[in-house]
Design an enzyme around this catalytic site. Sequence first.
Site, mmCIF file in Angstrom:
data_model
loop_
_atom_site.group_PDB
_atom_site.id
_atom_site.type_symbol
_atom_site.label_atom_id
_atom_site.label_comp_id
_atom_site.label_asym_id
_atom_site.label_seq_id
_atom_site.Cartn_x
_atom_site.Cartn_y
_atom_site.Cartn_z
ATOM 1 N N LEU A 168 4.989 -6.163 -13.088
ATOM 2 C CA LEU A 168 6.250 -6.697 -12.566
ATOM 3 C C LEU A 168 7.368 -6.192 -13.474
ATOM 4 O O LEU A 168 7.829 -6.899 -14.372
ATOM 5 C CB LEU A 168 6.178 -8.231 -12.567
ATOM 6 C CG LEU A 168 7.096 -8.974 -11.605
ATOM 7 C CD1 LEU A 168 6.745 -10.446 -11.578
ATOM 8 C CD2 LEU A 168 8.549 -8.760 -11.892
ATOM 9 N N ALA A 169 7.761 -4.945 -13.276
ATOM 10 C CA ALA A 169 8.660 -4.297 -14.227
ATOM 11 C C ALA A 169 9.376 -3.137 -13.542
ATOM 12 O O ALA A 169 8.931 -1.987 -13.600
ATOM 13 C CB ALA A 169 7.855 -3.801 -15.430
ATOM 14 N N GLU A 170 10.491 -3.435 -12.899
ATOM 15 C CA GLU A 170 11.213 -2.413 -12.128
ATOM 16 C C GLU A 170 11.729 -1.271 -12.989
ATOM 17 O O GLU A 170 11.813 -0.129 -12.533
ATOM 18 C CB GLU A 170 12.363 -3.053 -11.355
ATOM 19 C CG GLU A 170 11.933 -3.830 -10.117
ATOM 20 C CD GLU A 170 11.249 -5.132 -10.427
ATOM 21 O OE1 GLU A 170 11.325 -5.593 -11.583
ATOM 22 O OE2 GLU A 170 10.631 -5.712 -9.516
ATOM 23 N N GLN A 193 9.685 -4.410 -4.103
ATOM 24 C CA GLN A 193 9.116 -5.413 -3.188
ATOM 25 C C GLN A 193 10.198 -5.892 -2.210
ATOM 26 O O GLN A 193 9.913 -6.071 -1.027
ATOM 27 C CB GLN A 193 8.537 -6.564 -3.975
ATOM 28 C CG GLN A 193 7.553 -7.356 -3.176
ATOM 29 C CD GLN A 193 6.547 -8.061 -4.041
ATOM 30 O OE1 GLN A 193 6.850 -9.074 -4.666
ATOM 31 N NE2 GLN A 193 5.336 -7.528 -4.127
ATOM 32 N N PHE A 194 11.408 -6.028 -2.726
ATOM 33 C CA PHE A 194 12.600 -6.247 -1.902
ATOM 34 C C PHE A 194 13.705 -5.396 -2.522
ATOM 35 O O PHE A 194 13.753 -5.246 -3.741
ATOM 36 C CB PHE A 194 13.021 -7.721 -1.901
ATOM 37 C CG PHE A 194 12.156 -8.613 -1.055
ATOM 38 C CD1 PHE A 194 12.552 -8.992 0.226
ATOM 39 C CD2 PHE A 194 10.936 -9.061 -1.533
ATOM 40 C CE1 PHE A 194 11.742 -9.807 1.009
ATOM 41 C CE2 PHE A 194 10.125 -9.879 -0.757
ATOM 42 C CZ PHE A 194 10.529 -10.256 0.520
ATOM 43 N N ALA A 195 14.599 -4.894 -1.679
ATOM 44 C CA ALA A 195 15.681 -4.051 -2.192
ATOM 45 C C ALA A 195 16.455 -4.770 -3.293
ATOM 46 O O ALA A 195 16.937 -4.148 -4.239
ATOM 47 C CB ALA A 195 16.633 -3.678 -1.058
ATOM 48 N N ASP A 196 16.530 -6.090 -3.168
ATOM 49 C CA ASP A 196 17.311 -6.883 -4.126
ATOM 50 C C ASP A 196 16.880 -6.643 -5.569
ATOM 51 O O ASP A 196 17.695 -6.727 -6.481
ATOM 52 C CB ASP A 196 17.157 -8.367 -3.793
ATOM 53 C CG ASP A 196 17.433 -8.657 -2.331
ATOM 54 O OD1 ASP A 196 18.466 -9.255 -2.026
ATOM 55 O OD2 ASP A 196 16.618 -8.244 -1.466
ATOM 56 N N PHE A 197 15.605 -6.335 -5.753
ATOM 57 C CA PHE A 197 15.097 -6.233 -7.122
ATOM 58 C C PHE A 197 15.416 -4.894 -7.787
ATOM 59 O O PHE A 197 15.183 -4.717 -8.973
ATOM 60 C CB PHE A 197 13.600 -6.535 -7.151
ATOM 61 C CG PHE A 197 13.302 -7.904 -6.605
ATOM 62 C CD1 PHE A 197 13.948 -9.014 -7.112
ATOM 63 C CD2 PHE A 197 12.405 -8.079 -5.562
ATOM 64 C CE1 PHE A 197 13.708 -10.279 -6.594
ATOM 65 C CE2 PHE A 197 12.159 -9.335 -5.038
ATOM 66 C CZ PHE A 197 12.811 -10.437 -5.550
ATOM 67 N N ILE A 198 16.007 -3.993 -7.031
ATOM 68 C CA ILE A 198 16.410 -2.727 -7.633
ATOM 69 C C ILE A 198 17.497 -2.960 -8.687
ATOM 70 O O ILE A 198 17.735 -2.112 -9.550
ATOM 71 C CB ILE A 198 16.890 -1.728 -6.553
ATOM 72 C CG1 ILE A 198 16.982 -0.319 -7.139
ATOM 73 C CG2 ILE A 198 18.218 -2.162 -5.947
ATOM 74 C CD1 ILE A 198 15.689 0.229 -7.721
ATOM 75 N N HIS A 245 16.687 -11.980 -1.118
ATOM 76 C CA HIS A 245 15.691 -11.264 -0.316
ATOM 77 C C HIS A 245 16.324 -10.714 0.959
ATOM 78 O O HIS A 245 15.638 -10.505 1.963
ATOM 79 C CB HIS A 245 14.525 -12.179 0.055
ATOM 80 C CG HIS A 245 13.667 -12.590 -1.096
ATOM 81 N ND1 HIS A 245 14.072 -13.514 -2.034
ATOM 82 C CD2 HIS A 245 12.438 -12.195 -1.490
ATOM 83 C CE1 HIS A 245 13.118 -13.683 -2.931
ATOM 84 N NE2 HIS A 245 12.109 -12.888 -2.632
HETATM 85 C C1 LIG Z 1 12.366 -8.770 -10.807
HETATM 86 C C2 LIG Z 1 11.480 -9.216 -9.688
HETATM 87 N N1 LIG Z 1 10.670 -8.330 -9.078
HETATM 88 C C3 LIG Z 1 9.873 -8.693 -8.059
HETATM 89 C C4 LIG Z 1 9.877 -9.977 -7.582
HETATM 90 C C5 LIG Z 1 9.022 -10.365 -6.364
HETATM 91 N N2 LIG Z 1 8.066 -11.401 -6.762
HETATM 92 C C6 LIG Z 1 8.288 -12.717 -6.506
HETATM 93 S S1 LIG Z 1 7.121 -13.696 -7.223
HETATM 94 C C7 LIG Z 1 6.278 -12.344 -7.814
HETATM 95 C C8 LIG Z 1 5.049 -12.552 -8.647
HETATM 96 C C9 LIG Z 1 5.417 -13.335 -9.877
HETATM 97 O O1 LIG Z 1 4.289 -13.488 -10.670
HETATM 98 P P1 LIG Z 1 4.342 -14.473 -11.908
HETATM 99 O O2 LIG Z 1 5.459 -14.071 -12.810
HETATM 100 O O3 LIG Z 1 2.979 -14.509 -12.498
HETATM 101 O O4 LIG Z 1 4.750 -15.867 -11.298
HETATM 102 P P2 LIG Z 1 3.874 -16.711 -10.218
HETATM 103 O O5 LIG Z 1 4.483 -16.434 -8.880
HETATM 104 O O6 LIG Z 1 2.467 -16.236 -10.320
HETATM 105 O O7 LIG Z 1 4.038 -18.133 -10.636
HETATM 106 C C10 LIG Z 1 6.907 -11.157 -7.474
HETATM 107 C C11 LIG Z 1 6.443 -9.793 -7.832
HETATM 108 C C12 LIG Z 1 10.743 -10.892 -8.231
HETATM 109 N N3 LIG Z 1 10.817 -12.181 -7.830
HETATM 110 N N4 LIG Z 1 11.523 -10.486 -9.265
#
Ligand SMILES: Cc1ncc(C[n+]2csc(CCOP(=O)(O)OP(=O)(O)O)c2C)c(N)n1
Lengths: 348, 348, 324, 324
Positions: free
Chosen positions: C58-60, C82-87, C127
């Site tokens: 989880l590291a853009e 995963q969503f454009a917003d996260f760019i 989102h």
């Molecule tokens: C910067 C960012 N990238 C992608 C996402 C999309 N996303 C929402 S929840 C999630 C998984 C999060 O995992 P974790 O940090 O372990 O929290 P959990 O949902 O398992 O409690 C992702 C990838 C996001 N919310 N924020």
Amino acid sequence: MAIAREAQPVGSLHEVREAGLDREDLLGAYRNMLVTRGIEERGHILYRQGKIPGSFYTGRGNEAAAVGIATAMRPEDVGTPLHRDMGVHIVRGVEPWRIFAQYMGRQDGPTHGKDGNVHMADAQLGLIAMVSHLPAMLPVATGCALTFRIREEARVAVGWFGEGASARGDAHESMTFAGTRKLPIVFVCDNNQFAYSTPSYLEFATEHVADRAEAYGFEGVVVDGTDVLAVYREAKRALDKARAGGGPTLLECLTLRMEGHAVHDDAFYVPKPMLEQWAASDPLERFRSWLRDNADLTDEEEDEIAAGVKRLLTSALERADESPQPDPADLAKGVFASPEDLDTPHHK
Amino acid sequence: MAIAREAQPVGSLHEVREAGLDREDLLGAYRNMLVTRGIEERGHILYRQGKIPGSFYTGRGNEAAAVGIATAMRPEDVGTPLHRDMGVHIVRGVEPWRIFAQYMGRQDGPTHGKDGNVHMADAQLGLIAMVSHLPAMLPVATGCALTFRIREEARVAVGWFGEGASARGDAHESMTFAGTRKLPIVFVCDNNQFAYSTPSYLEFATEHVADRAEAYGFEGVVVDGTDVLAVYREAKRALDKARAGGGPTLLECLTLRMEGHAVHDDAFYVPKPMLEQWAASDPLERFRSWLRDNADLTDEEEDEIAAGVKRLLTSALERADESPQPDPADLAKGVFASPEDLDTPHHK
Amino acid sequence: MAELTYLQAISDGLRTEMRRDKRVFLIGEDVGVYGGAFKVSLGFQEEFGPWRVIDAPLAETAIVGSCTGAAIMGMRPVAEMQFADFISCGWDQLVTVAAKQRWRAGTPVPMVVRLPSGGGFSGGPFHSQNPESSFAHIPGLKCVCPATPEDAKGLLISAIEDPNPVLYFEHKHLYRRIKGEVPEERYTTPIGKARIHRDGDDVSVITWGAMVYTADEAAQQLESDGVSVEIVDLRSVMPWDKAAVLDSARKTSKVLVLHEDTRTGGFGGEIAATIAEEAFEDLDAPVKRIAAPDTPVPFSPVLEKAYIPQVEDVVAGLRQLAEY
Amino acid sequence: MAELTYLQAISDGLRTEMRRDKRVFLIGEDVGVYGGAFKVSLGFQEEFGPWRVIDAPLAETAIVGSCTGAAIMGMRPVAEMQFADFISCGWDQLVTVAAKQRWRAGTPVPMVVRLPSGGGFSGGPFHSQNPESSFAHIPGLKCVCPATPEDAKGLLISAIEDPNPVLYFEHKHLYRRIKGEVPEERYTTPIGKARIHRDGDDVSVITWGAMVYTADEAAQQLESDGVSVEIVDLRSVMPWDKAAVLDSARKTSKVLVLHEDTRTGGFGGEIAATIAEEAFEDLDAPVKRIAAPDTPVPFSPVLEKAYIPQVEDVVAGLRQLAEY
Ligand SMILES: Cc1ncc(C[n+]2csc(CCOP(=O)(O)OP(=O)(O)O)c2C)c(N)n1
Ligand SMILES: Cc1ncc(C[n+]2csc(CCOP(=O)(O)OP(=O)(O)O)c2C)c(N)n1
Ligand SMILES: [Mg+2]
Ligand SMILES: [Mg+2]
């Protein structure tokens, strides 16, 4: 290999008293856990009924972690709870009907329909509304801690993050800054072992997230996140330490996410045995039997609590359902704050 | 407290041979260090003569670290050297006159006047031009390593960063990704103990930056960055390990920044005793005497090398000064690449 | 030809390129085992293996930066947000490194970032966004916004082929709603060329993405009033097809610029200003802009309906212009 | 009144607020012991102590995010970016958290980010940028760009007082070059109000920051040809003073929009489009834009001169308009 300290379970009522909880507190915590799960279970039903727009997330399996930490916080402490931490809102006193209203995007939800699900908070209760971007609230929580240090207030900030989000730079910069400045903050990792479908070993290369704490100059602790009392005790230690000027702690609450990432996700990627193993230590059931064994919780008390929660939620649902839809005329309002908005205790 | 391994100095010529360097290589490394310092010293003069626009940075004190690591790299390896790592460009074979042209913003500099100072690289030599934003090149270096892993090539990427930039999220995300995937990369920290005016204790809370490596699941090593042979040996170990599939290493080269952050900065904030202490272990002087004691470096050889470097740089300066100013008509060219730009070995 | 949804067309384009060119790989959160949040890469990891369909942390910043490095090493990375917003978490890597490397250092960076964008289903403020305007302003980045399944496939292939960083905005609200004929073979849709979605004489609408369909419905309504509306689907926002836009503007002499992103500072301003400057003598009415109001994207369906330009809004705007 | 440089005026404004209001603190890289890369806070740490003048780690996300948290806790943080260019590393915190928190959650975020911006001294691609357009598009952020020492002090005080996140763009090329009378006492300059820098009748120039002086030199040259040029110094880019701009446009009926940032998607497009739409009937010529070309900022003085709009360029543009 750096190893974080592994917290011990809390054995007896005596130990709990030492940690600062009397029997009333325990029953209160139990009740809060029931409310937490109850809200999310009813939310699920609302979703199926088509009453919740968008998606729907729950923290099933994380109730003890959320309630345990919030119970250890003082009213003057602040926090940035996330999407698995409904229990924190409950302990801080958010009224369930407003949460249902939030779920349904109604006018009486904390964000008045502008944002959804757990993207909410009541600032008066010392909570700051999360954004989706993870873990973008950690730098914000760090700024709260910085404020307490600048003003020399005996307050602590609590910042939550998931084990997946631990991979992002925001976590690193926050812990670096908090560690070098010994800020009064507790970093709480909700480690539910999955980030959406991604397992922990693709998010970090250590055994525990908390093993990273010493790389930031503070202590890391791993606690069983299904044991509300152990969580409470470790949270209290960390909070006391921060309050006393001892700097941050990284407290990792190990659980398993017991439902899909969101309502649409069947979590096929979670190994069944893993699920069964963790189902066996359901936080509520675990605490309930502990209370029976150690605090003489009676059938009557149990029924009374359960019935009370049921009443609470049923009326909350009704009240939320009466809440009007937001007024489109309000859409463009509030993008910018006006000076009056600063007439709050905070901004004096 | 996690402690990174502290590298040993290299004692004898024998040890060096074991590490893979013969006497010619040693003299070559010495020469490269002289060229590196010579270029930056002459750059200084050019700056004072008003021939260098903007600001001017040097890596004085870091020559051994830069040359040692680049000497250990293979031609097929790639790297993202920074503003203290001129030695890397020299070892890889960038012609000094082109560096002077770059300094002066002339047409024959690697960036043709579009960018300045060490913001340059010759892609044909396996180097990628740095951006100012630190340490934004680490994710890029990680992507090179990812590529080698995907294509199963026995190549290694080397990513440089300063101890100050270690505080930024880019460092964390790169090490997290490289660590979880065991990518063939060496993270080299130029720890010169200051980030502009900011001392290390405000950038990280551990004793060494390398102490953080295990938080990413790989080894951290601290080496005396003024000892070119020790740096070389540790770099070679790390490169061999990565090449063999052993994953990343964080190699921290400890030095002191022997000049201001940039030419305008008198570095009043650096304690004098500290400066004197480190001045006593000047990388060039240190290597020179080692060569005399261990490799029978003769006066004649010394003079010959020194004279050769002097000739090289003098003619380089002349040639650079003849390089024309860039043509304003080229300003708007090259914002977008055209398909022909991909007709390179890389992109086949 | 096969009838595919917009989503299937994206998968088809990506699969086509990954089969054809082993330098192409996909990296993103949950793109592997899970097949991506929207299942665009469902089954890809089975076919191409874990090192060409990479489940990223989880590291853009790591994702975008790694793609930059890989592109420089000769790969053809495709990153999925995963969503454009996260760019927004990869902003620095894109604008500081990827966008400028070719101009500064002569190093091309052929990479694609896929951005599931747009609202319409109560995704809320994080989102639902349409961040194309922010990137279109950064020299060195290309932005494409397909509206049809055919363009979705053709533009993705063009984006992968392109020697530059290309941001590929795929509109989530079109994923399963929009179906269309898509050639089975490989083909490209030129980046920077607009498509006349609908021919008309009285008023022009310049738009892209999901708004093409909003404009189309509005145009149908105006047809009954005898107003003939031309719809120019820009397809690429950067570079954008100025020639096609000016042609249409000169033809109809009345122009409406329509987009789903917020109004102030949105790319519609660039387009409107250009038309007003270069077609000054040909305009019979001021160039009108319709876009979202200057607020984040609301969650509540009631509010979101007020936020996203609706058919009624476009109809009203077109009437105004027609009557001007 | 004292004669101060633009730089001294910024220090004066910051010092004034820090003395008046103990909620105000400064955080940034090297702002303490060193007094900031440009010495804006020279001597501040001695006066206010290390916890109100905070040397931050090299971590823009931590800096911006901490300010957001501190603002919510009732402080009045002022963050200094060492160069405006590095705000790209704090982009997500600003656009995702600070900008949207008031609207989403009702929580005001009164913070200021100081951004030493602009070129003119061979800073190269990463020490010369003018990123205001990127932020002006994000609902919830304010952007101010003072041109004079008086406004530099007054706008900084207004920014600190403002209950919103305010990006304060201080143009490096004005720091020591520009001197002016600055009131010693505390005063504010209203955010969102333009300043008529020069009165004129024939052509209007809408601009801000260092370009105000470029426009002024050009205007002087045209005066000799008997063309009278009005210069509107916007001072705030978000919110921008539409009324003042439209008044000037209606008065002269010919408008040049000028900025140092790159042209395509720059905020000049928003301004030009607005004028062209709302003053359509009043314009005698197309609204013209002059801005930097769509490239990164070059290092070489020769190239930078070709990049930054020069007096000659503005003169030529104004002549064109005058003769239209
Ligand atoms: C910067 C960012 N990238 C992608 C996402 C999309 N996303 C929402 S929840 C999630 C998984 C999060 O995992 P974790 O940090 O372990 O929290 P959990 O949902 O398992 O409690 C992702 C990838 C996001 N919310 N924020
Ligand atoms: C993201 C970012 N913020 C701020 C700067 C401005 N800056 C240039 S060099 C420097 C200090 C860097 O310190 P360090 O990483 O230790 O490298 P060193 O210069 O000491 O070799 C700073 C703050 C920058 N280049 N990048
Ligand atoms: Mg998780
Ligand atoms: Mg340093």
